[in-house]
Design an enzyme around this catalytic site. Structure first.
Site, PDB file in Angstrom:
ATOM      1  N   ASN A  39       1.533  -9.106  -1.098  1.00  0.00           N
ATOM      2  CA  ASN A  39       0.426 -10.000  -0.760  1.00  0.00           C
ATOM      3  C   ASN A  39       0.927 -11.436  -0.651  1.00  0.00           C
ATOM      4  OD1 ASN A  39      -2.231  -8.259  -1.494  1.00  0.00           O
ATOM      5  ND2 ASN A  39      -0.588  -7.801  -2.930  1.00  0.00           N
ATOM      6  N   CYS A  79       0.838  -1.201   0.000  1.00  0.00           N
ATOM      7  CA  CYS A  79       0.000   0.000   0.000  1.00  0.00           C
ATOM      8  C   CYS A  79       0.872   1.249   0.000  1.00  0.00           C
ATOM      9  CB  CYS A  79      -0.911   0.000   1.230  1.00  0.00           C
ATOM     10  SG  CYS A  79      -1.910   1.499   1.388  1.00  0.00           S
TER      11      CYS A  79
END
Length: 313
Positions: A253, A244
């Site tokens: 991820n 992010c």
């Protein structure tokens, strides 16, 4: 089944987020490189792909070509494409570009909400209804992704009750489904199960997914805990890319190939071919121009026996 068996679903619905979350922190990849990635990902058999986001090009220059990417999606059949939006303006852009299945991010913590979207959590929640109306009017759907569902990089632990309140308000305003995001990769299996239980109590019958980052190496353990708790929708990113821009310290991820690897060994169907995901990871590595974080990809995929060692050979 004996008492030591894992309790897992027969099938899991994996959403590939490498095209959006995976690329948003990278230097801009040319459109041709993105389309090569997309072709390789579609070839894996995955049937849900978060393909881009309609956000400010100044805030996320890596995804400034969202309209161009959307214009190429007609080439691919049988895939549920979606796009992330940060406000109603982005939703209008997405719908106008032909993507009606939207994901809207609401940060459960005010500090991250202000850093990510320039407004409080309450103000972000207040836009859910308008975005849902835009999506539904175009024949699509709205999924609200609750960022910092477990922890915020600025304020620490997010109270469970606060995250639950956000999910309840989002569903009341028109969200079709929910996804809980471990934005900075800090949660653990026990906390995963507790929050899932509370959200399902507050929003019974609403489809619920999870989005884990592997910043501290707990992403796959959290995925296993979520599956054992009854979740069947998981996000993953080819090669483990992601992070992010507005959450200091956030990294990639959980890797799609790693998730598919252990699910296949547990006889949990995903419809995704592991070798094809590894091939897509290679395409992705060329596109971004650096080594991918996925341990499985670096190891070369499955272990391949080398045969017996011959004495004196």
């Amino acid at each position: 089944m004996n008492e030591f068996d894992l309790v897992l679903p027969t099938a899991v619905d994996v959403r590939e987020v490498g095209m959006r979350d995976g690329l948003q922190l990278e230097d801009p990849v040319p459109l041709a490189g993105k389309l090569a990635m997309l072709e390789a990902l579609v070839a894996t058999g995955v049937r849900r792909i978060e393909v881009t986001s309609f956000v400010s090009p100044k805030a996320v220059p890596a995804l400034a070509d969202a309209d161009q990417v959307a214009a190429e999606l007609h080439r691919f059949d049988g895939v549920h494409f979606s796009a992330l939006v940060a406000n109603p303006r982005g939703a209008v852009r997405a719908v106008d570009a032909g993507i009606a299945h939207l994901e809207y991010v609401v940060s459960a913590d005010d500090s991250h909400s202000r850093a990510n979207a320039g407004r409080s959590t309450a103000e972000a929640v207040a836009a859910v209804g308008e975005i849902a109306e835009l999506a539904h009017g175009a024949g699509g759907s709205l999924e609200v992704i609750v960022a910092t569902a477990w922890d915020c990089p600025f304020d620490g632990r997010t109270p469970v009750a606060r995250t639950v309140d956000v999910t309840r308000a989002a569903v009341t305003a028109g969200a079709d489904q929910l996804c809980l995001g471990d934005t900075i990769g800090t949660t653990t299996p026990a906390r995963v199960v507790r929050l899932l239980d509370e959200v399902r109590r507050a929003c019974p019958g609403v489809p619920l997914g999870v989005h884990f980052h592997d910043t501290r190496g707990t992403g796959q353990a959290n995925a296993l805990a979520a599956l054992q708790a009854g979740v069947t929708q998981l996000d993953a990113s080819v090669g483990g890319l992601g992070g992010c821009p507005f959450a200091p310290g956030a990294s990639g991820n959980i890797a799609t190939e790693e998730l598919v690897y252990w699910l296949a060994d547990a006889d949990v169907a995903t419809g995704i071919d592991l070798d094809a995901v590894l091939a897509a990871a290679a395409v992705t590595e060329r596109a971004v121009g650096h080594e991918l974080p996925s341990s499985l990809y670096r190891a070369g995929g499955r272990n391949e026996p080398r045969g017996p060692v011959l004495a004196g050979g």
